[in-house]
Write a protein that holds these residues in place. Structure first.
Motif, PDB file in Angstrom:
ATOM      1  N   GLU A  62     140.379-133.656  50.484  1.00 30.52           N
ATOM      2  CA  GLU A  62     139.035-133.144  50.325  1.00 30.52           C
ATOM      3  C   GLU A  62     138.713-132.242  51.506  1.00 30.52           C
ATOM      4  O   GLU A  62     138.026-132.620  52.438  1.00 30.52           O
ATOM      5  N   LYS A  63     139.240-131.042  51.453  1.00 30.23           N
ATOM      6  CA  LYS A  63     139.091-130.101  52.567  1.00 30.23           C
ATOM      7  C   LYS A  63     137.654-129.634  52.709  1.00 30.23           C
ATOM      8  O   LYS A  63     136.943-129.475  51.726  1.00 30.23           O
ATOM      9  N   VAL A  64     137.261-129.370  53.916  1.00 28.95           N
ATOM     10  CA  VAL A  64     135.942-128.783  54.128  1.00 28.95           C
ATOM     11  C   VAL A  64     135.973-127.346  53.619  1.00 28.95           C
ATOM     12  O   VAL A  64     136.799-126.557  54.059  1.00 28.95           O
ATOM     13  N   PRO A  65     135.102-127.010  52.672  1.00 26.63           N
ATOM     14  CA  PRO A  65     135.144-125.642  52.151  1.00 26.63           C
ATOM     15  C   PRO A  65     134.823-124.624  53.255  1.00 26.63           C
ATOM     16  O   PRO A  65     134.066-124.907  54.178  1.00 26.63           O
ATOM     17  N   LEU A  81     145.383-140.761  55.788  1.00 20.27           N
ATOM     18  CA  LEU A  81     144.685-139.617  56.380  1.00 20.27           C
ATOM     19  C   LEU A  81     144.776-138.419  55.456  1.00 20.27           C
ATOM     20  O   LEU A  81     143.818-137.686  55.252  1.00 20.27           O
ATOM     21  N   GLY A  82     146.012-138.280  54.871  1.00 15.97           N
ATOM     22  CA  GLY A  82     146.212-137.168  53.947  1.00 15.97           C
ATOM     23  C   GLY A  82     145.245-137.230  52.783  1.00 15.97           C
ATOM     24  O   GLY A  82     144.700-136.230  52.356  1.00 15.97           O
ATOM     25  N   TRP A 136     133.014-122.069  53.214  1.00 13.66           N
ATOM     26  CA  TRP A 136     131.618-121.626  53.293  1.00 13.66           C
ATOM     27  C   TRP A 136     130.739-122.551  54.135  1.00 13.66           C
ATOM     28  O   TRP A 136     129.647-122.177  54.522  1.00 13.66           O
ATOM     29  N   VAL A 137     131.218-123.770  54.391  1.00 16.11           N
ATOM     30  CA  VAL A 137     130.399-124.683  55.204  1.00 16.11           C
ATOM     31  C   VAL A 137     130.169-124.073  56.580  1.00 16.11           C
ATOM     32  O   VAL A 137     129.058-124.088  57.122  1.00 16.11           O
ATOM     33  N   PHE A 151     142.266-138.291  52.739  1.00 13.93           N
ATOM     34  CA  PHE A 151     140.975-137.721  53.124  1.00 13.93           C
ATOM     35  C   PHE A 151     141.069-136.202  53.298  1.00 13.93           C
ATOM     36  O   PHE A 151     140.169-135.462  52.967  1.00 13.93           O
ATOM     37  N   ALA A 152     142.257-135.825  53.817  1.00 14.72           N
ATOM     38  CA  ALA A 152     142.409-134.401  54.109  1.00 14.72           C
ATOM     39  C   ALA A 152     142.461-133.560  52.850  1.00 14.72           C
ATOM     40  O   ALA A 152     142.213-132.364  52.877  1.00 14.72           O
ATOM     41  N   GLU A 156     123.165-129.422  58.969  1.00 16.47           N
ATOM     42  CA  GLU A 156     122.577-129.943  57.736  1.00 16.47           C
ATOM     43  C   GLU A 156     122.841-128.994  56.577  1.00 16.47           C
ATOM     44  O   GLU A 156     123.401-127.913  56.755  1.00 16.47           O
ATOM     45  N   THR A 157     122.421-129.413  55.380  1.00 13.96           N
ATOM     46  CA  THR A 157     122.630-128.553  54.218  1.00 13.96           C
ATOM     47  C   THR A 157     121.996-127.169  54.462  1.00 13.96           C
ATOM     48  O   THR A 157     120.865-127.083  54.948  1.00 13.96           O
ATOM     49  N   PRO A 158     122.705-126.130  54.104  1.00 13.13           N
ATOM     50  CA  PRO A 158     122.155-124.776  54.281  1.00 13.13           C
ATOM     51  C   PRO A 158     120.863-124.580  53.500  1.00 13.13           C
ATOM     52  O   PRO A 158     120.086-123.683  53.814  1.00 13.13           O
ATOM     53  N   LEU A 159     120.645-125.430  52.505  1.00 14.73           N
ATOM     54  CA  LEU A 159     119.403-125.313  51.745  1.00 14.73           C
ATOM     55  C   LEU A 159     118.196-125.684  52.592  1.00 14.73           C
ATOM     56  O   LEU A 159     117.084-125.264  52.316  1.00 14.73           O
ATOM     57  N   GLY A 164     149.682-141.758  57.603  1.00 18.66           N
ATOM     58  CA  GLY A 164     149.667-140.338  57.239  1.00 18.66           C
ATOM     59  C   GLY A 164     149.102-140.133  55.847  1.00 18.66           C
ATOM     60  O   GLY A 164     148.238-139.295  55.633  1.00 18.66           O
TER      61      GLY A 164
END
Lengths: 730, 730
Positions: free
Chosen positions: A28-31, A22-23, A33-34, A25-26, A647-650, A19
């Motif tokens: 680093e949340k996916v923002p 895993l925690g 805006w992604v 890694f968790a 992919e990157t929004p850029l 846990g």
């Protein structure tokens, strides 16, 4: 027990460690805006949107828009400003915001107290004939005191008289032919609409010493020859004998006194004497029943066959003047015009939906609001459609169901009829921001000419999105899609796709797309529904610019049931949503390449030999087109190989910028020094009949070989430059 | 036991569930590009970069670059092309890629077999005096057979003779003054460099019927009055008596035959007769020792005080012709020029480092490569610096330690001396892509004029990044930063910051920034190291454009130890890295606002009253500047309130686009129809001495009030447009 406890602890520890890991890694949340950044077009939403566009609503919009005449800057025009503002500011179906933008522009009006007069006067000053001052009233609309009497906007005021000659369409070649046998000095010419721009009929005439010009619509062209009242409106869609096409008589567009500058209160205004492109001599349009009186009394030789029309006689050239057997013998035509140029206030109404992901990318949708009289078809059929689109989008927006990826701007332009003024002033004022950020411009002016088929003209980059949209919509009264129906009436064979609907090029300046396409190089689209052009000679619906273009006319003869309006609303709305919402802009550069190749093949087949005789090669131009084509193919394969949503929004932004700026790359502000506002070297207006690059075609036409060579270089550099815009690298 | 087992299971279950839950989130991994997208400038890397820039390497670069004369298109020029290509393609210290781009441009050369001649010939055709054909040799460099003999590039070939007059600096006002008392027709004028562009001295002269023009450098201006050999090079930095400034004699820039078009093999070339801005009459520069022979023999009235100089006599106007006491009495001056215009190949060398995150954003760094003779200072001091910057960057790149966020383009331009040709052709060929994607252009031509202080001219947007960089670098020979040292020698008082170093405006076309700044509207910067201008009247280092501008001269008198070169390399390199690597572009729009306010306050104080007399108000312009200022403040507070590294990369991109396009928004290709390539309405060249908006200042100067009003409108629209570019909304 110890064992069990140990096992328990072990399990607990292992589980907890897993846990924790895993925690870790968790953390680093996916923002948020992604996910936002990959917002893409929602097909279900488009379906819902299309279903909600309502023909009844469009009909009621049209009814309200056409209650009174709304000539630019008049109280009727002001009423439509307020109507549109009210709709776009509606809390339930409005946009994010809406406002008006006012310009002070030079408009031309006839006198209310001193009507323009066309008369035949004999040697004793007796008036033998007087043309109608008004069109005949068949319905209450024609009796509205605010109906502006027929006139040629920007024709100067003046009182001239002279012997009459008939000059066909007022082309240079027409006057040259007349001039071979007649002394034109001091004459008045009667001409027909068509074949040449309105003001050019008078500009050309003045070069031959002609002192005044009359213009009429020949029933041969507009009415398929029908001249009787019983065969015309209100009994059919044809123009009544007293009908007169009004019009702006200017070759240029935008406010005449403030070229390239938005016409604000304090803006520098050049003196009217510096304005070119407007009639230098009094000019007045008249109905064909009056024209018949004049033309059928003319003396002189028979006019050539292609100068003949549907008036009830053989058209003659004029003695100059009238024939001996006519009651007008020895009389002159008097033309008295009392037009004045005035600085008047003209408003654009602007409405905005702010984009969610890329607010700094704009899709613009517009139409003019002003009409000559009631303007049911021109332009209110388009405005009625626009208001229905904004109602449905506004509802989705206010209900929180949707916000576009990119920003959407709606424009209700003022004073288009006087020369695309409102839209041009807008592009002048916001030149930098619009050039930097606009993805595309959609224009729907006259939305319905007839009930047969979709019609579209566009930058080739937009062909594919037009096709996508038109495949999703049923053609009214058929079981086919708009696309399948369209292909039956107007198609071409594409090297890539085979037989496809024919999307026209935007080579002219017929509506408000002009400043966007030609001046700013913004990918533009113009939509309407059309009649079957194989069944009539009418170049446009016959009530165009007359007092008969009313709700009654529109709902009886142009689109009963308003289903063609609805089809256009669906097409334009679908294209609008795709441009605004797609992660990858639905603009296709290979289709652009195909159009360039088409133009090139025309240039090669018609000009190559002539040019080679002068030592000028088309090879650089061929190489540039080839480079463009190869680059387009490469970009499309890059797109195919990408998963933009992951992919990157850029990356999507980068590719979209390349597509957005494609049309911009064809601009050259110095390519056509004598054609104001035309900067797009591919789609600029053209005098030559050869459908190819305009600067080259016109130079070859004039046998100006230096100019031809120069234009090959200009084109080569612009097309290579457009290829560079599509290139990812440096 | 059961209890313990249950507890164990419970612990295990809870822990595992927590793990699972966390694991669930961890499945949605943060994509790699999220971190990449926030790549920002690395201060430690900048420090390391600065430390590695080596003055010895720069010195050796200069030695190699100046081995032989490298006049554009000659074998010496070709050798430098190969040298630079070799460096940029080096596997250990080179760039990602490098290549050459060739143009076929119109250059002007003297004849090798028929040298240009300036002579005094008496009535019996006896040659009494002949000006030197070559500069005197003090070192082997001057004896190199490839030293091009002094000439005025683009002066026509011709053989003219006439009585001599002295016309000061060849300004219109100079000829007008002469013309009051003398008949100038058929005379030859001798003029001094300065006060007026090179070619204008001849263009102005021709309007008075003058048939030939001589030009010399007055030692008063260049040598602080020193005229003796003992006081000049090789004994000091001053120009020897036989020294002659060569130069391009053209008012315009870019290839003269292909304006706005890249000069490729097949490009349309206008006939030379259509070229304006070059001397219409034979023109030739001579040394001041020869000028003294001529001027000190002149007859006529004493020239005005400010026409006097350091030659050993009182300058007279000329009879026309020589005085009775002179041996030249009754003689005429003969000027025989044999220059030819030829189409020659000129190469740019391009090198590229591809950007990691935004490859479609470019920072460009450039300098010309061609010189008049050995060109140690002009331009090789700049090239030596550029090669050192690329060596260190290339090393970091090849070692895998660094790749910039944005792409970097290096340009070694050809044929600058003939009119900024290479850089201009480059901007013409790649106009669309460069306009769309270029963040900034950095120019370092003459990197070192002297050893005292940094000097910079730039778009105001770049002021802050220049300051940031200059604060991090030591001024050679001091214990101060470049910034602190600079502020002592050249400062101004800013409304915002108080006393700061004075960054000049890029209002002229003195080097290759011109096409970038004026034609494309790209934020540009020009760097050099300067001497103390309070200690000398020399407007430029005295060996400028002579055969004495050699490695020997540079290393002895301009920058012994090459530490000033190093300081410039550090400054330009630091600015380059910040522009290329910063997440948020280091461009400041409030500093731009301050410059606009400065120009506005000048316009108000000098012009407002005059304009009001003509009913013209500056108020719209004031409002536009105010809007710009408010918008800039707003954008900067948005930036302050953002955490760009944590927000969507589209936000940084959006703000960066606004900053990148700021200078572009001031372009108006029609604002100055008679000034080719000048499109930036703020920084275009200006004739008026009032330091304010050029179009307005020049119109007021000419008392053309319509033009003044028009330019107020042009400026108002452009400045408001630039504000719109900075606005986030619609």
């Amino acid at each position: 027990m110890l064992k069990e406890v140990l096992i328990g602890i072990l399990i607990g520890t292992v589980a907890f460690t897993v846990g924790m890991l895993l925690g870790h890694f968790a953390i680093e949340k996916v923002p948020e805006w992604v996910k936002d950044a990959s917002q893409d077009v929602d097909e279900a939403l488009i379906k819902k949107f299309l279903a909600e566009l309502d023909s009844n609503e469009i009909q009621e919009n049209l009814r309200e828009l056409t209650k009174v005449p709304h000539l630019a800057s008049t109280p009727g025009d002001e009423a439509t400003v307020e109507l549109i503002l009210k709709r776009w500011q509606d809390p339930k179906t409005g946009l994010d915001s809406a406002w008006r933008e006012d310009y002070k522009v030079c408009l031309s009006f006839p006198s209310k107290t001193n009507p323009n007069k066309v008369s035949v006067v004999d040697e004793e000053n007796k008036v033998l004939f007087m043309a109608r001052e008004k069109e005949k009233a068949y319905k209450p609309e024609q009796e509205d005191p605010d109906v502006v009497q027929p006139y040629a906007a920007y024709s100067p005021a003046g009182n001239v008289k002279g012997k009459l000659v008939y000059a066909n369409q007022g082309k240079m070649s027409d006057y040259e032919l007349l001039n071979k046998t007649l002394d034109l000095k001091g004459t008045i010419a009667i001409t027909r609409y068509g074949g040449e721009g309105r003001s050019k009929k008078a500009i050309n005439a003045a070069q031959f010493g002609i002192v005044g010009v009359l213009v009429f619509t020949d029933p041969y062209f507009i009415n398929d020859g029908v001249v009787s009242e019983s065969g015309t409106y209100p009994n059919s869609w044809y123009m009544p004998p007293s009908g007169v096409e009004r019009g702006g008589y200017s070759t240029d567009f935008g406010d005449l006194l403030t070229p390239y500058l938005a016409a604000k209160e304090d803006t520098y205004r050049r003196p009217i004497e510096e304005v070119t492109g407007i009639p230098p001599i009094p000019t007045q349009p008249i109905g064909f029943e009056d024209a018949e009186q004049l033309i059928c009394s003319l003396d002189g030789d028979d006019a050539p066959d292609d100068w003949q029309g549907s008036l009830n006689c053989t058209y003659k050239l004029g003695g100059p003047g009238f024939k001996a057997t006519s009651s007008f013998i020895n009389s002159t035509v008097h033309l008295d015009t009392y037009n004045t140029d005035r600085l008047e206030n003209s408003a654009n109404v602007m409405g905005v939906i702010r984009g969610n992901v890329e607010p700094d990318r704009y899709v613009i949708y517009g139409n003019h609001r002003d009409s000559w009289v009631h303007g049911a078809i021109d332009p209110s059929s388009g405005t009625a459609v626009m208001l229905e689109i904004t109602r449905v989008l506004g509802k989705m927006l206010k209900e929180g169901k949707w916000r576009p990826r990119r920003s959407i701007i709606f424009g209700s332009w003022g004073a288009e009829e006087f020369g695309l003024i409102g839209s041009t002033e807008y592009t002048e004022e916001y030149f930098s921001r619009l050039s930097e950020r606009t993805v595309a411009y959609i224009n729907v002016d006259i939305s319905v000419f007839g009930n047969t088929t979709l019609r579209a003209s566009a930058s080739p980059a937009a062909q594919s999105v037009i096709f996508t949209a038109s495949k999703q919509i049923d053609a009214p009264g058929t079981k086919k899609s708009l696309y399948d129906n369209w292909i039956e009436y107007n198609n071409r064979t594409s090297a890539t796709y085979g037989v496809i609907p024919n999307v026209g090029f935007l080579t002219g300046a017929g509506s408000d797309y002009a400043a966007f396409m030609h001046y700013l190089g913004i990918t533009s689209v113009d939509f309407s529904y059309d009649y079957d052009r194989s069944k009539t000679r009418a170049g446009i619906y016959p009530a165009y610019h007359t007092a008969y273009d009313t709700f009654d006319y529109a709902s009886k003869y142009i689109d009963p049931g308003f289903t063609s309006h609805q089809a256009v609303a669906r097409t334009a709305g679908n294209v609008l949503l795709r441009l605004a919402d797609s992660l990858l802009l639905p603009l296709n550069c290979s289709d652009y390449a195909e159009s360039l190749e088409l133009y090139l093949s025309q240039a090669v087949s018609v000009f190559e030999e002539k040019l080679a005789d002068k030592g000028i090669s088309l090879e650089p131009l061929q190489k540039a087109v080839q480079l463009f084509q190869e680059t387009a193919t490469k970009l499309e394969s890059l797109i195919r190989d990408s998963e933009l949503a992951k992919e990157t929004p850029l990356k999507a932004r980068r590719i979209n910028d390349q597509l957005m700026l494609l049309d911009r790359a064809f601009l050259d502000p110095l390519a056509f020094p004598d054609k104001s506002y035309f900067r797009h070297v591919i789609w600029a207006s053209r005098s030559s009949k050869v459908p190819t690059f305009p600067g080259l075609a016109d130079a070859v036409e004039k046998e100006d070989w230096n100019q031809a060579h120069k234009h090959i270089s200009i084109l080569t550099q612009a097309i290579a430059g457009a290829a560079h815009t599509l290139q990812d690298g440096i």
